[in-house]
Design a protein around this motif. Sequence first.
Motif, PDB file in Angstrom:
ATOM      1  N   ALA A 178       9.253 -14.148  -8.259  1.00  0.00           N
ATOM      2  CA  ALA A 178       8.824 -14.217  -9.013  1.00  0.00           C
ATOM      3  C   ALA A 178       7.552 -14.069  -8.386  1.00  0.00           C
ATOM      4  N   ALA A 179       5.551 -14.289  -8.588  1.00  0.00           N
ATOM      5  CA  ALA A 179       4.389 -13.882  -7.887  1.00  0.00           C
ATOM      6  C   ALA A 179       3.607 -14.850  -8.559  1.00  0.00           C
ATOM      7  N   ASP A 180       3.203 -15.912  -7.761  1.00  0.00           N
ATOM      8  CA  ASP A 180       1.883 -16.436  -8.951  1.00  0.00           C
ATOM      9  C   ASP A 180       0.627 -15.329  -8.705  1.00  0.00           C
ATOM     10  N   LYS A 181       0.254 -14.100  -8.075  1.00  0.00           N
ATOM     11  CA  LYS A 181      -0.907 -12.829  -8.672  1.00  0.00           C
ATOM     12  C   LYS A 181      -0.369 -11.529  -7.893  1.00  0.00           C
ATOM     13  N   LEU A 182      -0.973 -10.507  -8.636  1.00  0.00           N
ATOM     14  CA  LEU A 182      -0.370  -9.388  -8.623  1.00  0.00           C
ATOM     15  C   LEU A 182      -2.175  -8.768  -8.820  1.00  0.00           C
ATOM     16  N   ARG A 183      -2.836  -7.974  -7.586  1.00  0.00           N
ATOM     17  CA  ARG A 183      -3.839  -7.430  -8.268  1.00  0.00           C
ATOM     18  C   ARG A 183      -4.238  -6.042  -7.422  1.00  0.00           C
ATOM     19  N   LEU A 184      -5.222  -4.816  -8.654  1.00  0.00           N
ATOM     20  CA  LEU A 184      -5.042  -3.735  -8.268  1.00  0.00           C
ATOM     21  C   LEU A 184      -6.012  -3.197  -8.503  1.00  0.00           C
ATOM     22  N   ALA A 185      -6.717  -2.446  -6.936  1.00  0.00           N
ATOM     23  CA  ALA A 185      -8.251  -2.295  -7.056  1.00  0.00           C
ATOM     24  C   ALA A 185      -7.950  -0.484  -6.792  1.00  0.00           C
ATOM     25  N   VAL A 186      -8.230   0.320  -8.114  1.00  0.00           N
ATOM     26  CA  VAL A 186      -8.261   1.989  -7.197  1.00  0.00           C
ATOM     27  C   VAL A 186      -9.588   2.128  -7.825  1.00  0.00           C
ATOM     28  N   LYS A 187      -9.664   3.686  -7.259  1.00  0.00           N
ATOM     29  CA  LYS A 187     -11.043   4.536  -7.328  1.00  0.00           C
ATOM     30  C   LYS A 187      -9.913   5.931  -6.772  1.00  0.00           C
ATOM     31  N   GLY A 188     -10.732   6.930  -8.333  1.00  0.00           N
ATOM     32  CA  GLY A 188     -10.161   7.971  -8.289  1.00  0.00           C
ATOM     33  C   GLY A 188     -10.476   8.662  -9.139  1.00  0.00           C
ATOM     34  N   SER A 189      -9.757   9.901  -9.910  1.00  0.00           N
ATOM     35  CA  SER A 189     -10.840  10.869 -11.073  1.00  0.00           C
ATOM     36  C   SER A 189      -9.700  11.767 -11.360  1.00  0.00           C
ATOM     37  N   VAL A 190      -9.980  11.867 -12.502  1.00  0.00           N
ATOM     38  CA  VAL A 190      -8.650  12.872 -13.195  1.00  0.00           C
ATOM     39  C   VAL A 190      -9.212  13.986 -14.069  1.00  0.00           C
ATOM     40  N   GLY A 191      -8.898  14.814 -14.569  1.00  0.00           N
ATOM     41  CA  GLY A 191      -9.784  15.844 -15.100  1.00  0.00           C
ATOM     42  C   GLY A 191      -9.039  17.011 -15.082  1.00  0.00           C
ATOM     43  N   SER A 192      -9.324  18.675 -14.836  1.00  0.00           N
ATOM     44  CA  SER A 192      -8.792  19.672 -15.250  1.00  0.00           C
ATOM     45  C   SER A 192      -7.763  19.540 -13.382  1.00  0.00           C
ATOM     46  N   ALA A 193      -8.410  18.922 -12.366  1.00  0.00           N
ATOM     47  CA  ALA A 193      -7.665  19.264 -11.696  1.00  0.00           C
ATOM     48  C   ALA A 193      -6.435  18.132 -11.155  1.00  0.00           C
ATOM     49  N   ALA A 194      -5.390  18.090 -10.274  1.00  0.00           N
ATOM     50  CA  ALA A 194      -4.596  17.112 -10.345  1.00  0.00           C
ATOM     51  C   ALA A 194      -5.077  15.540 -10.164  1.00  0.00           C
ATOM     52  N   PRO A 195      -4.331  14.379 -10.996  1.00  0.00           N
ATOM     53  CA  PRO A 195      -5.794  13.546 -11.031  1.00  0.00           C
ATOM     54  C   PRO A 195      -5.624  12.888  -9.375  1.00  0.00           C
ATOM     55  N   ARG A 196      -6.302  12.355  -8.872  1.00  0.00           N
ATOM     56  CA  ARG A 196      -5.870  11.790  -7.285  1.00  0.00           C
ATOM     57  C   ARG A 196      -6.412  10.396  -7.480  1.00  0.00           C
ATOM     58  N   PHE A 197      -6.266   9.394  -6.756  1.00  0.00           N
ATOM     59  CA  PHE A 197      -6.694   7.759  -6.663  1.00  0.00           C
ATOM     60  C   PHE A 197      -6.490   7.143  -5.061  1.00  0.00           C
ATOM     61  N   ASP A 198      -7.442   6.501  -4.704  1.00  0.00           N
ATOM     62  CA  ASP A 198      -6.802   6.104  -3.484  1.00  0.00           C
ATOM     63  C   ASP A 198      -7.697   4.703  -4.248  1.00  0.00           C
ATOM     64  N   GLY A 199      -6.340   3.199  -3.508  1.00  0.00           N
ATOM     65  CA  GLY A 199      -6.660   1.898  -3.861  1.00  0.00           C
ATOM     66  C   GLY A 199      -5.888   1.078  -2.951  1.00  0.00           C
ATOM     67  N   THR A 200      -5.850  -0.222  -3.304  1.00  0.00           N
ATOM     68  CA  THR A 200      -5.531  -0.635  -2.519  1.00  0.00           C
ATOM     69  C   THR A 200      -3.745  -1.958  -3.855  1.00  0.00           C
ATOM     70  N   VAL A 201      -2.831  -2.451  -2.892  1.00  0.00           N
ATOM     71  CA  VAL A 201      -2.362  -4.048  -3.676  1.00  0.00           C
ATOM     72  C   VAL A 201      -1.997  -5.004  -2.723  1.00  0.00           C
ATOM     73  N   ASP A 202      -2.035  -6.029  -3.960  1.00  0.00           N
ATOM     74  CA  ASP A 202      -2.103  -6.879  -3.213  1.00  0.00           C
ATOM     75  C   ASP A 202      -1.362  -8.069  -4.223  1.00  0.00           C
ATOM     76  N   PHE A 203      -0.505  -9.100  -3.032  1.00  0.00           N
ATOM     77  CA  PHE A 203       0.176  -9.930  -3.919  1.00  0.00           C
ATOM     78  C   PHE A 203       0.172 -11.417  -3.190  1.00  0.00           C
ATOM     79  N   ALA A 204       0.206 -12.271  -4.179  1.00  0.00           N
ATOM     80  CA  ALA A 204       0.108 -13.526  -3.195  1.00  0.00           C
ATOM     81  C   ALA A 204       1.889 -14.071  -3.661  1.00  0.00           C
ATOM     82  N   ASN A 205       1.867 -15.227  -2.902  1.00  0.00           N
ATOM     83  CA  ASN A 205       2.920 -16.612  -3.355  1.00  0.00           C
ATOM     84  C   ASN A 205       4.206 -15.532  -3.941  1.00  0.00           C
ATOM     85  N   ALA A 206       4.336 -14.828  -3.450  1.00  0.00           N
ATOM     86  CA  ALA A 206       6.005 -13.862  -4.242  1.00  0.00           C
ATOM     87  C   ALA A 206       6.887 -14.939  -3.318  1.00  0.00           C
TER      88      ALA A 206
END
Length: 851
Positions: free
Chosen positions: A95-123
């Motif tokens: 179990a986990a109280d919270k899961l948060r995802l923050a992503v920035k990136g792009s999709v299109g004719s080129a290969a997709p690319r995303f950068d971001g962070t993932v955090d969780f609390a009280n797992a």
Amino acid sequence: MRDVRPTLVGPLRGQSLDCGDGALRAESPAIALDLSLSEDLQAWRGSADAGMASLAAASLRADRLGVLARFNGSAVQTRIDLDAEMARLRGPDFAADKLRLAVKGSVGSAAPRFDGTVDFANARLSLSARRAIAGSLRGARDTPLGPLAAKAAVAVERALASVNGGAAFQLAGEGPLARIDLIAPRLTSASGARFVGSADSRIGYLYAAERPAWLAAGEWRLGGGDLPSGTLNLDRRADGTLQGEARLAAYEAGDSRLALDPVRFSGGPGGALRFATTALLSGPLGDGRVERLRVPLAGTLAPTGAFALDGGCHRVGADRIEVGGVRLARSVLDLCSRPGAPLLSTGPQGLRGAIRVPRIAFAGTSGESPLRIASGPAAIDLATLRWSLSDADVRLGEGESVTRFTAERIAGRPAGGAMAGELSGAAAKIGAVPLDMSEIAGQWRWANGALTLDGGLTLTDAAAPDARFYPLVSRDAALRFADGAIEATAGFAERTTGTRILDTVIRHRFADGSGAADLTIDELRFDEAFQPDQLTYLAKGVVANVQGSVVGDGRIEWGAAGVTSRGTFATAGADLAAAFGPVKGLTATLSFDDLIGLRSAPHQIARIDEVNPGIPVREGVIEYSLLGDNRVRIEGGRWPFAGGELLLHPTTLNFAADQPRRMTFDVVGVDAAVFLQSFDFENINATGKFDGTLPVVFDGLGGRIVGGRIDARKGGGTLAYVGELSNRNLGTIANFAFGALRSLKYDDLTIVLNGDLDGEMVTDIRFGGVGQGEGATRNFLTRQVAKLPLVFNVKITAPFRQLLTSAKGFYDPSLLIEQNLPALMRAQEEAEAAARRTAVPVQPPESEPVQ
């Protein structure tokens, strides 16, 4: 339309959403969309704010999910900025109280690319899962790892109760190189535990490759919350090769400590992981501990989880081991595998391995005593946990006080939660106790911290070749070793006849090397089937034909001060044959101050109903003591004898040496009348009292009297024949002499005895002041003879036990007259010639021997 641009604005709501036959289900889904397209519909921008009351996917559940997305671009490239948050995520045992995802990136004719962070609390893991993991660590509870494992178990359980974590992540690449990476991952627990990667650390996954693969690189630090601390460096590449090193600080719990050399590991594509390190362990072991136990660890770990240690020989050593009061100094042990095989392995078939130990050689102390443990080859089969060792040799102490145990073979195996096995060809000796135990064989068992042994053994005297008793055997011996002490019981019997001799209870403490043996003889009976000389050679030539029994008990104690022993044994009414004659009714209680050395307290008393060295003497009392070394001190003896006493002088008898043993008896106040009556001399009357001394010498040929002498007391006495004449054909002169000499009186009488008790006895009898007694016939001849100062010297040679019969013949006047009348007549003729001269004593040179 807005400014000639198509737009879509507004919410979209639903009661529920199901996909994949219920594999994904959302409750109360809703989305607020703000979308604007270009005039040619080739570009777009906008945002979407979506949410749902709950989400279920397979075994995962979330109570709330919210997603806010902003996008701007075209088919060539669209930039996306997304924030997602999930509340109260849970799954099986998770179990986990919270899961948060923050992503920035792009999709299109080129290969997709995303950068971001993932955090969780009280797992957290569920309580049952945390306890299961902690419980698996507690399996080492009874080993030096026990305190460390207990500390780690508690730390793991606390760490997994509440964990916060996060990482940067990146999704990049295309085709088979497409991958997702977690960058600088971090885990922190409310307990203080942490696992933190360096800034350049990564964990990646090639999800689009023909064979998806995990990647890892960088350094991670771990520790805190009572968990081990250190660093982990990894380099796992796309081709599956792996190299790494773990450096861990020493882990301590109470008085336990585990230190590992750098753990180096490597592996190839799809192959086993090789590792190598050395463990240095200190901690409790039973009621003691082990210090700096060095264990080399090198082997392989397969992807399936199979584990194996390299074959060959591995040296295990320790600076010090203490257990059960035993302390071993610096020791080493070589553990060897079969050629070409691993030392041990684990896998689907369980634990496997055949370990050989070429030899064992340990040195140390038990209490304050030196200890040495050695053996020949030993073997362990890990699959069956069967083991064996040969030529075991354990020595405790030094010099004459060494305690030793040896065994030709000891084997063991699991037995219902315990360990059991066989022991054969064993022997033992406890300190300075002069007893050897050999031919020890039987069944042993180790359970609940106690070692038991049931079997048989042979007990011998360690004083061989001068053993004081012949070997005794036991078939019901039982031993128990627990809490640093041994307790053993055994009943011993004579080897040939099976006669039960004694029962023993032995206790020994290893901490101080002290102990005791209690010996009990309930009733040892001697009869036609069993005699003392079958128990001990000391009885040979001393006693035989024993009829009687012995009871008693003894105790042997040993410790730092040495060995002591004591005991009390008794017999009542025993009959036996001794070198000096048959003995009847022997009753004695013998108390030993030194049972092992066969030394008694002084003033021991033996009462004898009758002893008969040729003349029976009754109701005697002997005072004595045993001096050890097979020597007996006679302090004195006394018998009532024929109205007087027979006294035994103090003396020391040495039965160990091949030398004569001397005893001296005094005859005091013997009444001739009582003496003759006791032997039914119906035809002889006598008066007078006698005193004397009878020195007796016993050697390998038997007993003999040397220079024995008995004298009549002052006043003399009489001898009279009161029976009928036994020979009617003596003739006139002989009958005349018989009447004259049938009663004699004497002033002095001396008897000198020399000879064997069981052979020829030479008895010299001297009569002085001889005259006629009452009832003798008087005439001219006797009156003339009476005037002469006669002295008779009589020598009798006969077996001693026939001496009294010979004495009857001597006292029979008919025999006396027949043998001595010629000498008397010659004496009369000489007396007539001497009447004219000065009177002088007349005596024949010596009477003829009487047979």
